[in-house]
Scaffold this active site. Structure first.
Site, PDB file in Angstrom:
ATOM      1  N   GLY A 167       5.932   5.514   8.069  1.00 29.92           N
ATOM      2  CA  GLY A 167       5.262   4.484   8.922  1.00 29.92           C
ATOM      3  C   GLY A 167       6.337   3.584   9.449  1.00 29.92           C
ATOM      4  O   GLY A 167       5.995   2.466   9.993  1.00 29.92           O
ATOM      5  N   GLY A 216       6.294  10.883   6.115  1.00 31.71           N
ATOM      6  CA  GLY A 216       7.048   9.742   6.773  1.00 31.71           C
ATOM      7  C   GLY A 216       6.418   8.571   5.958  1.00 31.71           C
ATOM      8  O   GLY A 216       5.148   8.574   5.362  1.00 31.71           O
ATOM      9  N   ARG A 256      -0.065   3.058  11.223  1.00 35.29           N
ATOM     10  CA  ARG A 256      -0.190   4.361  11.317  1.00 35.29           C
ATOM     11  C   ARG A 256      -1.800   4.259  12.279  1.00 35.29           C
ATOM     12  O   ARG A 256      -2.746   3.770  11.850  1.00 35.29           O
ATOM     13  CB  ARG A 256      -0.669   5.077   9.959  1.00 35.29           C
ATOM     14  CG  ARG A 256       0.477   5.085   9.111  1.00 35.29           C
ATOM     15  CD  ARG A 256       0.240   5.758   8.012  1.00 35.29           C
ATOM     16  NE  ARG A 256       1.013   5.886   6.974  1.00 35.29           N
ATOM     17  CZ  ARG A 256       2.092   6.585   6.426  1.00 35.29           C
ATOM     18  NH1 ARG A 256       2.240   7.479   7.446  1.00 35.29           N
ATOM     19  NH2 ARG A 256       3.154   6.271   5.748  1.00 35.29           N
ATOM     20  N   HIS A 282       0.745  -1.060  -0.024  1.00 38.31           N
ATOM     21  CA  HIS A 282      -0.031   0.085   0.082  1.00 38.31           C
ATOM     22  C   HIS A 282       0.964   1.193  -0.007  1.00 38.31           C
ATOM     23  O   HIS A 282       0.677   2.005  -0.583  1.00 38.31           O
ATOM     24  CB  HIS A 282      -0.948  -0.061   1.175  1.00 38.31           C
ATOM     25  CG  HIS A 282      -1.836   1.303   1.386  1.00 38.31           C
ATOM     26  ND1 HIS A 282      -2.905   1.307   0.322  1.00 38.31           N
ATOM     27  CD2 HIS A 282      -1.997   2.339   1.891  1.00 38.31           C
ATOM     28  CE1 HIS A 282      -3.675   2.391   0.629  1.00 38.31           C
ATOM     29  NE2 HIS A 282      -3.013   2.969   1.554  1.00 38.31           N
ATOM     30  N   GLU A 283       1.906   1.101   0.944  1.00 41.47           N
ATOM     31  CA  GLU A 283       2.845   2.245   0.762  1.00 41.47           C
ATOM     32  C   GLU A 283       3.638   2.729  -0.486  1.00 41.47           C
ATOM     33  O   GLU A 283       3.733   3.736  -0.713  1.00 41.47           O
ATOM     34  CB  GLU A 283       3.752   2.155   2.080  1.00 41.47           C
ATOM     35  CG  GLU A 283       3.098   2.127   3.235  1.00 41.47           C
ATOM     36  CD  GLU A 283       2.605   3.569   3.681  1.00 41.47           C
ATOM     37  OE1 GLU A 283       3.109   4.690   3.174  1.00 41.47           O
ATOM     38  OE2 GLU A 283       1.376   3.535   4.357  1.00 41.47           O
TER      39      GLU A 283
END
Length: 381
Positions: free
Chosen positions: A339, A337, A326, A166-167
Site C-alpha cells: 500500500g 504489495g 487500499r 496494521h500492515e
C-alpha cells in the site's frame, strides 16, 4: 526569569515618551515667548522717559523698579503654571493612552486566550474572526488556515500510524503463528522445514519491502535531482521489467511516448513510472490491455497510464495516494504489495516539482496522469 514587558505597557511607555517630548517642547516654547513678551512690556514705560521734562525725571526710576518687580513675579507665576499644566497634561495623557491602548489590544488578548485553549483534538474548529477587518482579523484567519493544515497533518499521521501498525502486525502475526505451529508439531522433515523457511522468508521480505519503502519516503529530499534522462527509455525500461507478469496474465502493454528529455533523479523517476505500470497491470483483468502515453506540452511532460480495472470511486481518488491506503483491502492483500506504491509516486512527483492524479478512463477503468516539469524542479536538498 524576568517577566517580559507586555505589549500594552510598551506601547504606553512609547506614547508617553513622545507625549513628554511634545509637552517639554511646547512648554519651553511658551516660556521663551513669555520672556520675550515680558521684556517688551518692561521696556514700554522707559520710552516716554527719554523725552519727558526735567522736573519730572526723578519719579521714573521708582516706577521702573516697580514694573520690573511686577514683571518678574508674573514671569515666575507663568513658569510655575506652565510646569503644573504640563504635569497635568502628561498625567491625563498617560491615563488616556493606557486605556485606549488596552481597548485597541482587547481583541488581540481575546484571540490569544482562544489560541491558548486549543489542543490537537479541536484544531478543526476555527476561531471566531472579528468583523474589524484589521490586523487582528487577518491574524485570526491566518491561524485558522494554519490550524486547518495542522489538523490535516495530524489526521494523516494518525491514519498512517494506524495503517502502518496494521500492515506490520499482519506479517508478524503470520510469523508468530507459523513458529508456534512448527514448535508444536515438531515436524523436522526436510520438506516441512523447507516450507516453514519459505514462509518465513516471504514474510521477512514483505517486512523488508515495507521498511525500504518507508525509508524512501523519508529520504527523497536528500537525493540529487539534476540528471538528464530520456522519457522514452525510462518508460520502456519500466515496461520491460514487467514482462513476466504481463506474459503470465496475457496483458498487452501499449507504449506511445514522444521523445523528450527530463531532468531529475533517474532511480526515483523509474520507481514512480514502474509503480504506475505495475499498479495498472495488477488491477487489469486477464487478457486486458494497458495503454501508456507520454507527451510534452507547455514545458511539462504528461504521462498517462490507462488500465481496464474496476476503477476508483470519486470520493477515494485523493486517499489512494496516502500510505497504506487500499480501496479493496482483501483484494489488495491477495495481490500483494504494502500500500505504499502510489504514495511513493506522489512523493516522487512532488519532490520533482510535479503532480499525479487519477480520473476515470473513457472506456472504463482508471487513468493515472503524472506531470513532470521539463526543466529542474524543486532545488536539490
Amino acid at each position: 526569569m524576568k517577566k517580559p514587558m507586555s505589549l500594552r505597557l510598551r506601547l504606553t511607555l512609547l506614547c508617553a515618551a513622545l507625549l513628554t517630548l511634545c509637552c517639554l517642547l511646547l512648554t519651553l516654547t511658551n516660556n521663551l515667548s513669555a520672556v520675550q513678551m515680558a521684556h517688551s512690556v518692561q521696556a514700554v514705560p522707559l520710552l516716554p522717559a527719554q523725552t519727558a521734562e526735567a522736573d519730572a525725571h526723578t519719579d521714573f526710576p521708582m516706577a521702573s523698579l516697580e514694573i520690573s518687580e511686577t514683571v518678574r513675579q508674573a514671569r515666575g507665576i507663568f513658569h510655575l503654571q506652565s510646569l503644573l499644566a504640563m504635569a497635568a497634561v502628561l498625567a491625563a495623557g498617560l491615563f488616556l493612552i493606557y486605556r485606549l491602548v488596552g481597548k485597541v489590544l482587547a481583541p488581540l488578548d481575546e484571540l490569544a486566550g482562544q489560541i491558548r485553549g486549543r489542543t490537537a483534538e479541536d484544531l478543526e474548529r476555527p476561531l471566531a474572526v472579528p468583523d474589524s477587518g484589521d490586523e487582528v482579523a487577518e491574524l485570526a484567519r491566518a491561524f485558522n488556515q494554519m490550524s486547518g493544515r495542522l489538523n490535516q497533518v495530524f489526521v494523516m499521521q494518525k491514519n498512517f500510524s494506524h495503517n502502518a501498525a496494521h500492515e506490520f502486525r499482519t506479517p508478524l502475526a503470520v510469523l508468530k503463528t507459523r513458529i508456534g505451529l512448527f514448535r508444536k508439531k515438531r515436524d523436522f522433515r526436510p520438506e516441512a522445514v523447507q516450507d516453514f523457511l519459505q514462509i518465513m522468508e516471504g514474510e521477512v521480505d514483505r517486512l523488508s519491502a515495507m521498511v525500504s519503502s518507508l525509508l524512501e519516503l523519508t529520504n527523497l529530499e536528500q537525493m540529487e535531482r539534476g540528471e538528464r534522462l530520456s522519457a522514452e527509455q525510462l518508460i520502456q525500461g519500466a515496461a520491460d521489467e514487467l514482462a513476466l507478469p504481463v506474459a503470465e496474465r496475457q496483458i498487452s502493454v501499449l507504449v506511445d511516448v514522444s521523445p523528450c528529455t527530463l531532468t531529475g533523479n533517474e532511480r526515483l523517476l523509474h520507481r514512480a513510472v514502474f509503480n504506475l505500470l505495475e499498479n495498472a497491470v495488477k488491477y487489469s483483468p486477464t487478457g486486458g490491455s494497458v495503454h501508456v502515453a507520454g507527451r510534452q506540452a507547455d514545458g511539462v511532460f504528461r504521462m498517462e497510464v490507462t488500465d481496464q480495472g474496476p476503477g476508483i470511486p470519486t470520493e477515494l481518488r485523493q486517499q489512494i495516494f496516502e500510505p497504506f491506503f487500499r480501496v479493496d483491502d482483501a483484494r489488495s492483500r491477495q495481490q500483494g504489495g504494502a500500500g505504499l506504491g502510489l504514495a511513493l509516486v506522489r512523493a516522487i512527483a512532488e519532490v520533482h516539482g510535479g503532480a499525479v492524479r487519477v480520473e476515470e478512463a473513457p472506456s472504463g477503468g482508471s487513468r493515472f496522469l503524472l506531470e513532470l516539469p521539463m526543466g529542474p524542479g524543486r532545488p536539490d536538498a
